[in-house]
Design an enzyme around this catalytic site. Sequence first.
Site, PDB file in Angstrom:
ATOM      1  N   ASN A 128       0.688  -1.048  -0.038  1.00 57.49           N
ATOM      2  CA  ASN A 128       0.002   0.157  -0.039  1.00 57.49           C
ATOM      3  C   ASN A 128       0.781   1.263  -0.058  1.00 57.49           C
ATOM      4  O   ASN A 128       0.459   2.256  -0.412  1.00 57.49           O
ATOM      5  CB  ASN A 128      -1.102  -0.096   1.067  1.00 57.49           C
ATOM      6  CG  ASN A 128      -0.355  -0.061   2.333  1.00 57.49           C
ATOM      7  OD1 ASN A 128       0.688  -0.472   2.558  1.00 57.49           O
ATOM      8  ND2 ASN A 128      -1.257   0.257   3.622  1.00 57.49           N
ATOM      9  N   SER A 206      -0.506  -7.812   7.387  1.00 60.58           N
ATOM     10  CA  SER A 206      -1.865  -8.372   8.030  1.00 60.58           C
ATOM     11  C   SER A 206      -1.532  -8.716   9.494  1.00 60.58           C
ATOM     12  O   SER A 206      -0.299  -9.170   9.846  1.00 60.58           O
ATOM     13  CB  SER A 206      -2.552  -9.098   7.154  1.00 60.58           C
ATOM     14  OG  SER A 206      -1.503 -10.390   6.751  1.00 60.58           O
ATOM     15  N   GLU A 227       4.175  -4.000  12.424  1.00 64.98           N
ATOM     16  CA  GLU A 227       2.969  -3.111  12.285  1.00 64.98           C
ATOM     17  C   GLU A 227       2.029  -3.496  11.259  1.00 64.98           C
ATOM     18  O   GLU A 227       2.282  -4.029  10.354  1.00 64.98           O
ATOM     19  CB  GLU A 227       3.781  -1.594  11.326  1.00 64.98           C
ATOM     20  CG  GLU A 227       3.046  -0.640  11.651  1.00 64.98           C
ATOM     21  CD  GLU A 227       2.023  -0.218  10.577  1.00 64.98           C
ATOM     22  OE1 GLU A 227       0.753  -0.582  10.841  1.00 64.98           O
ATOM     23  OE2 GLU A 227       2.332   0.279   9.705  1.00 64.98           O
ATOM     24  N   LEU A 228       0.976  -4.037  12.299  1.00 62.40           N
ATOM     25  CA  LEU A 228      -0.259  -4.794  11.605  1.00 62.40           C
ATOM     26  C   LEU A 228      -1.340  -4.377  11.172  1.00 62.40           C
ATOM     27  O   LEU A 228      -1.530  -2.894  11.203  1.00 62.40           O
ATOM     28  CB  LEU A 228      -0.353  -5.783  12.568  1.00 62.40           C
ATOM     29  CG  LEU A 228       1.024  -6.915  13.016  1.00 62.40           C
ATOM     30  CD1 LEU A 228       0.612  -7.563  14.160  1.00 62.40           C
ATOM     31  CD2 LEU A 228       1.525  -7.214  11.901  1.00 62.40           C
ATOM     32  N   CYS A 261      -3.326   1.323   6.423  1.00 63.97           N
ATOM     33  CA  CYS A 261      -3.642   0.588   7.834  1.00 63.97           C
ATOM     34  C   CYS A 261      -4.237   1.584   8.888  1.00 63.97           C
ATOM     35  O   CYS A 261      -4.641   1.253   9.853  1.00 63.97           O
ATOM     36  CB  CYS A 261      -2.302   0.221   8.477  1.00 63.97           C
ATOM     37  SG  CYS A 261      -0.983   0.791   8.401  1.00 63.97           S
ATOM     38  N   GLU A 435       8.171   2.866  14.790  1.00 61.77           N
ATOM     39  CA  GLU A 435       8.916   3.385  13.604  1.00 61.77           C
ATOM     40  C   GLU A 435       8.754   4.907  13.544  1.00 61.77           C
ATOM     41  O   GLU A 435       7.699   5.480  13.496  1.00 61.77           O
ATOM     42  CB  GLU A 435       8.233   2.770  12.488  1.00 61.77           C
ATOM     43  CG  GLU A 435       8.354   1.165  12.045  1.00 61.77           C
ATOM     44  CD  GLU A 435       8.017   0.665  10.688  1.00 61.77           C
ATOM     45  OE1 GLU A 435       7.199   1.151   9.994  1.00 61.77           O
ATOM     46  OE2 GLU A 435       8.864  -0.143  10.509  1.00 61.77           O
TER      47      GLU A 435
HETATM   48  P1  ADP Z   1      -1.530  -7.575   2.711  1.00 66.60           P
HETATM   49  O1  ADP Z   1      -2.859  -7.981   3.353  1.00 66.60           O
HETATM   50  O2  ADP Z   1      -1.346  -6.244   2.897  1.00 66.60           O
HETATM   51  O3  ADP Z   1      -1.446  -8.320   1.527  1.00 66.60           O
HETATM   52  P2  ADP Z   1       0.306  -9.488   3.959  1.00 66.60           P
HETATM   53  O4  ADP Z   1       0.494  -9.408   5.459  1.00 66.60           O
HETATM   54  O5  ADP Z   1      -0.409 -10.510   3.095  1.00 66.60           O
HETATM   55  O6  ADP Z   1      -0.172  -8.128   3.848  1.00 66.60           O
HETATM   56  O7  ADP Z   1       1.734  -9.239   3.292  1.00 66.60           O
HETATM   57  C1  ADP Z   1       2.683  -8.500   3.746  1.00 66.60           C
HETATM   58  C2  ADP Z   1       3.891  -8.594   3.380  1.00 66.60           C
HETATM   59  O8  ADP Z   1       4.201 -10.020   3.798  1.00 66.60           O
HETATM   60  C3  ADP Z   1       4.236  -9.181   1.836  1.00 66.60           C
HETATM   61  O9  ADP Z   1       5.472  -8.619   1.538  1.00 66.60           O
HETATM   62  C4  ADP Z   1       3.874 -10.482   1.732  1.00 66.60           C
HETATM   63  O10 ADP Z   1       4.947 -11.112   0.733  1.00 66.60           O
HETATM   64  C5  ADP Z   1       4.716 -10.944   3.088  1.00 66.60           C
HETATM   65  N1  ADP Z   1       4.219 -12.260   3.535  1.00 66.60           N
HETATM   66  C6  ADP Z   1       2.883 -12.863   3.469  1.00 66.60           C
HETATM   67  N2  ADP Z   1       2.983 -14.116   4.013  1.00 66.60           N
HETATM   68  C7  ADP Z   1       4.332 -14.355   4.494  1.00 66.60           C
HETATM   69  C8  ADP Z   1       4.676 -15.415   5.197  1.00 66.60           C
HETATM   70  N3  ADP Z   1       4.085 -16.393   5.437  1.00 66.60           N
HETATM   71  N4  ADP Z   1       5.848 -15.095   5.571  1.00 66.60           N
HETATM   72  C9  ADP Z   1       6.679 -14.226   5.018  1.00 66.60           C
HETATM   73  N5  ADP Z   1       6.279 -13.085   4.454  1.00 66.60           N
HETATM   74  C10 ADP Z   1       4.914 -12.938   4.295  1.00 66.60           C
END
Ligand code: ADP
Length: 454
Positions: A128, A206, A227-228, A261, A435
Amino acid sequence: MTNPATGAQLAEVPDSGATEAQAAIEAASAALPGWAATPAPQRAMVLRRVAAMMLEQQERLATIMTLEQGKPLAEARGEIAYAASFFSWFAGEAERIYGQTIPATVANKRLLLLRQAVGVVALITPWNFPSAMLARKLAAALAAGCTTVCKPAEQTPLSALELGKIVEQAGAPAGVVNIVTCRDPQPFADTIFTDPRVRKVSFTGSTEVGKILIRRSAETVKRVSLELGGNAPFIIFDDADLDAAIAGAISSKFRNAGQTCVCANRIFVQRGIYAQFAERFAAQVRNLRVGNGLEPGVQIGPLIDRAAHDKVQQHVAEASAQGAQIIVGGGAAIPDSLFWTPTVLTDVTAEMLVAREETFGPVAPLIPFEHEADALRMANATDYGLAAYFYTRDVSRVFRVAEGLEYGIIGANDALPSTAQAPFGGVKQSGIGREGGPQGIDEYLDVKYVSLGV
Ligand code: ADP
């Protein structure tokens, strides 16, 4: 990878796996002793050059961002300036990594604290804010003397690759910044989490993935910064400056098409001004211009992908089925595209999906409330705790509500509180760590205690 505004193929980037992740860790490990030992003012000089180069190339970098992410060009320009500001800020912080001495209880000892780089760090970022989310982590890590393995989101690798080139051109030695692009994050994650040389993982994304990363960090006891997700309340009290509150709600809710977020997810409006607010807010939302972010005057770009579009559709449909009124928008702006018409919902209740989950789209649910205590209770009734906003002209209420909101970031009569000078981060299930601000560099430093016998 594709342009979300047109669906056209934009570029091809390497689909890396475990081998490349391993090579990145090797390079970062090899570069670590040299970079950590580089005098802080010299590291700061590199960071200052990065900031200057980003601003010199602002137009080019912003255009790349709009092409891969979809946000309006004006917002992309703003994001480049915001990302650059973290390099300026952390250049200053690099020069102020002070140690400490502590008075000992005995005469023949001196107690010293050193602050040293954590080591090799992995930085995982979302789509984003493709430049800013990496800049916030990278600038702090480099200022502290860490070396990095970076993994941008699969949807938006280009802005990260551009930033990597700039950091190298600005004088960071080879191996200090390594960027691994991949379609599937799993092999990358397996590699960094099992390698004991990676001492820390900083992640923005996420809550669901954040929880996985916390569990995985146990394998080699890594530090984590997370940062979730958020579910930001935006509260408008009946004593608010209504013009300011409406303008604030629009910018908080609709920036980046609501894919932020910290963006307002639930707009609570006190009963006495609810109807007036809804009418005036809706009139402004109706005028927001949707389109390709490269076109002048566009305020709302496409959603990032089909999954994002489906989620928005599901949230609006569920709210409508449960009795919410759609007073603006409510559907796709262009058939078979990722554009969603900015939407305002009234008669929303706390039980609806739009109020319980992060919609991450241009949908504004308006929820009425009676008293300050009701607003606080509803605002806090979530597992998230990232950002919260409220508008009032009562100074006592400013303190009461700011103290009562269970959130890491509070905008009191301010819809855009985020800045490099202040710590950004959440409480509850919105994350761990901060951050930016004076605290941001601590995430990349270990404290070492030296007891010196004299
Ligand atoms: P969004 O819902 O914003 O796409 P995600 O949490 O799915 O958020 O993804 C954010 C980042 O985390 C991306 O760079 C994605 O590739 C990475 N990501 C997703 N799943 C995993 C995982 N199991 N381990 C490490 N990185 C991950």
